[in-house]
Design a protein around this motif. Sequence first.
Motif, PDB file in Angstrom:
ATOM      1  N   UNK A 284       0.832  -1.203   0.000  1.00  0.00           N
ATOM      2  CA  UNK A 284       0.000   0.000   0.000  1.00  0.00           C
ATOM      3  C   UNK A 284       0.867   1.255   0.000  1.00  0.00           C
ATOM      4  N   UNK A 285       1.910   1.250   0.824  1.00  0.00           N
ATOM      5  CA  UNK A 285       2.777   2.427   0.933  1.00  0.00           C
ATOM      6  C   UNK A 285       3.662   2.616  -0.292  1.00  0.00           C
ATOM      7  N   UNK A 286       4.190   1.506  -0.835  1.00  0.00           N
ATOM      8  CA  UNK A 286       5.179   1.627  -1.908  1.00  0.00           C
ATOM      9  C   UNK A 286       4.581   1.561  -3.312  1.00  0.00           C
ATOM     10  N   UNK A 287       3.464   0.859  -3.464  1.00  0.00           N
ATOM     11  CA  UNK A 287       2.895   0.675  -4.806  1.00  0.00           C
ATOM     12  C   UNK A 287       1.513   1.306  -4.958  1.00  0.00           C
ATOM     13  N   UNK A 288       0.970   1.820  -3.872  1.00  0.00           N
ATOM     14  CA  UNK A 288      -0.314   2.501  -3.952  1.00  0.00           C
ATOM     15  C   UNK A 288      -1.508   1.583  -4.119  1.00  0.00           C
ATOM     16  N   UNK A 289      -1.339   0.303  -3.781  1.00  0.00           N
ATOM     17  CA  UNK A 289      -2.456  -0.642  -3.929  1.00  0.00           C
ATOM     18  C   UNK A 289      -3.071  -0.953  -2.582  1.00  0.00           C
ATOM     19  N   UNK A 290      -4.376  -1.132  -2.581  1.00  0.00           N
ATOM     20  CA  UNK A 290      -5.067  -1.699  -1.430  1.00  0.00           C
ATOM     21  C   UNK A 290      -6.281  -2.468  -1.933  1.00  0.00           C
ATOM     22  N   UNK A 291      -6.731  -3.481  -1.207  1.00  0.00           N
ATOM     23  CA  UNK A 291      -7.866  -4.272  -1.662  1.00  0.00           C
ATOM     24  C   UNK A 291      -9.138  -3.428  -1.696  1.00  0.00           C
ATOM     25  N   UNK A 292      -9.993  -3.713  -2.666  1.00  0.00           N
ATOM     26  CA  UNK A 292     -11.220  -2.923  -2.782  1.00  0.00           C
ATOM     27  C   UNK A 292     -12.487  -3.772  -2.698  1.00  0.00           C
ATOM     28  N   UNK A 293     -12.350  -5.103  -2.681  1.00  0.00           N
ATOM     29  CA  UNK A 293     -13.526  -5.970  -2.712  1.00  0.00           C
ATOM     30  C   UNK A 293     -13.708  -6.662  -1.367  1.00  0.00           C
ATOM     31  N   UNK A 294     -14.816  -6.375  -0.701  1.00  0.00           N
ATOM     32  CA  UNK A 294     -15.115  -7.053   0.555  1.00  0.00           C
ATOM     33  C   UNK A 294     -15.438  -8.514   0.272  1.00  0.00           C
ATOM     34  N   UNK A 295     -15.315  -9.359   1.296  1.00  0.00           N
ATOM     35  CA  UNK A 295     -15.644 -10.765   1.091  1.00  0.00           C
ATOM     36  C   UNK A 295     -17.112 -10.930   0.709  1.00  0.00           C
ATOM     37  N   UNK A 296     -17.981 -10.159   1.322  1.00  0.00           N
ATOM     38  CA  UNK A 296     -19.403 -10.267   1.020  1.00  0.00           C
ATOM     39  C   UNK A 296     -19.686  -9.961  -0.443  1.00  0.00           C
ATOM     40  N   UNK A 297     -19.068  -8.906  -0.960  1.00  0.00           N
ATOM     41  CA  UNK A 297     -19.251  -8.564  -2.381  1.00  0.00           C
ATOM     42  C   UNK A 297     -18.605  -9.612  -3.277  1.00  0.00           C
ATOM     43  N   UNK A 298     -17.392 -10.021  -2.923  1.00  0.00           N
ATOM     44  CA  UNK A 298     -16.667 -10.963  -3.767  1.00  0.00           C
ATOM     45  C   UNK A 298     -17.334 -12.323  -3.835  1.00  0.00           C
ATOM     46  N   UNK A 299     -17.817 -12.830  -2.696  1.00  0.00           N
ATOM     47  CA  UNK A 299     -18.427 -14.153  -2.720  1.00  0.00           C
ATOM     48  C   UNK A 299     -19.760 -14.116  -3.456  1.00  0.00           C
ATOM     49  N   UNK A 300     -20.479 -13.001  -3.355  1.00  0.00           N
ATOM     50  CA  UNK A 300     -21.730 -12.875  -4.113  1.00  0.00           C
ATOM     51  C   UNK A 300     -21.459 -12.910  -5.616  1.00  0.00           C
ATOM     52  N   UNK A 301     -20.438 -12.173  -6.050  1.00  0.00           N
ATOM     53  CA  UNK A 301     -20.086 -12.162  -7.472  1.00  0.00           C
ATOM     54  C   UNK A 301     -19.596 -13.538  -7.923  1.00  0.00           C
ATOM     55  N   UNK A 302     -18.862 -14.206  -7.046  1.00  0.00           N
ATOM     56  CA  UNK A 302     -18.320 -15.528  -7.385  1.00  0.00           C
ATOM     57  C   UNK A 302     -19.430 -16.553  -7.541  1.00  0.00           C
ATOM     58  N   UNK A 303     -20.325 -16.612  -6.572  1.00  0.00           N
ATOM     59  CA  UNK A 303     -21.429 -17.568  -6.647  1.00  0.00           C
ATOM     60  C   UNK A 303     -22.281 -17.310  -7.878  1.00  0.00           C
ATOM     61  N   UNK A 304     -22.551 -16.038  -8.173  1.00  0.00           N
ATOM     62  CA  UNK A 304     -23.345 -15.706  -9.361  1.00  0.00           C
ATOM     63  C   UNK A 304     -22.661 -16.198 -10.628  1.00  0.00           C
TER      64      UNK A 304
END
Length: 329
Positions: A284-304
């Motif tokens: 996060x500090x060196x590359x400017x990345x951080x996760x944006x998908x919560x587990x609830x959102x991700x698992x819903x998209x995955x199951x669908x």
Amino acid sequence: MKLLITGGAGFIGSEFVRQAVRLGYSVAVVDKLTYAGDLERLSEVSDRIAFYRVDIVDLESLKEVFEKEKPQAVVHFAAESHVDRSILNPYEFLNSNIVGTYNLLEVSRTVGIEKFINISTDEVYGELGKEGKFTEQSPLNPNSPYSASKASADMLGRVYYRTYGLPVITARPSNNYGAWQYPEKLIPVVIAKALLNEPVPVYGDGSNVREWLYVEDCAEAILSILEKGRIGEVYNIASGEERRNIDVVKAILNMVGKSEELIKFVKDRPGHDYRYSSSYEKIMEECGWKPKTSFEEGIERTVKWYMDNKTWLFRKVEELKEYWKRVYG
């Protein structure tokens, strides 16, 4: 920049390929197309990549690909990756993950690659108790043939950086999930079993904890490492989204409208790590990345996705029936 992506027809690798192509990278893919590889994953970008069906253990074939494509950077995903299979047949993991990685590093050194992104795993750290997080300085303490082979590949990358000056950067992602994952890993196994109204296997009492990282977020993190990461460094890729296995199973059953009575507790995996959790402060500090998908959102998209792609899922299930019997009884 011209990228050579190994394992690009695999689950995580294919997501990275799709994102890299959309961003305008020139991409060549090397993949052995084992049972878990699938060119369908690359169908949307197949006309914009060069593909080579090559085993990374085959050094001479690798040299030919490098000579033809002249890549500037290598992103190395190719690996045997399933812990259960590594327990049943360690040799395949040692050969592919260690010898194959050595071959890639050696060819990359010879041709003068500008960047080599070595994809490792949080499993190289071993396990945690109920508290704490792995950092990039945590000692490696692998507990399965799979994680031992990945720790070896991880250290080979370090050797080639320190000894030969190869510009290696190491990424250690946590447990990925999402669309297109082969149904030997927990989440697609649960979805498949539930849709078939078959017993859903859960190791031990289901209390083991994993940190779940949505595959699209993981690929974006690796792109950020490719573009902004410092040569010779290690970066954890994590989400902060920890869940007990049993809670993941129950959430999926609820989403597909199936009873928890389908859950079948089975004999625990030998040497089963209790918990993984990693800090992602450095990336996060060196590359400017951080996760944006919560587990609830991700698992819903995955199951669908699996609900919308049952034909693909059940075709893979047919391939796995005998394996499932061996592993789950």
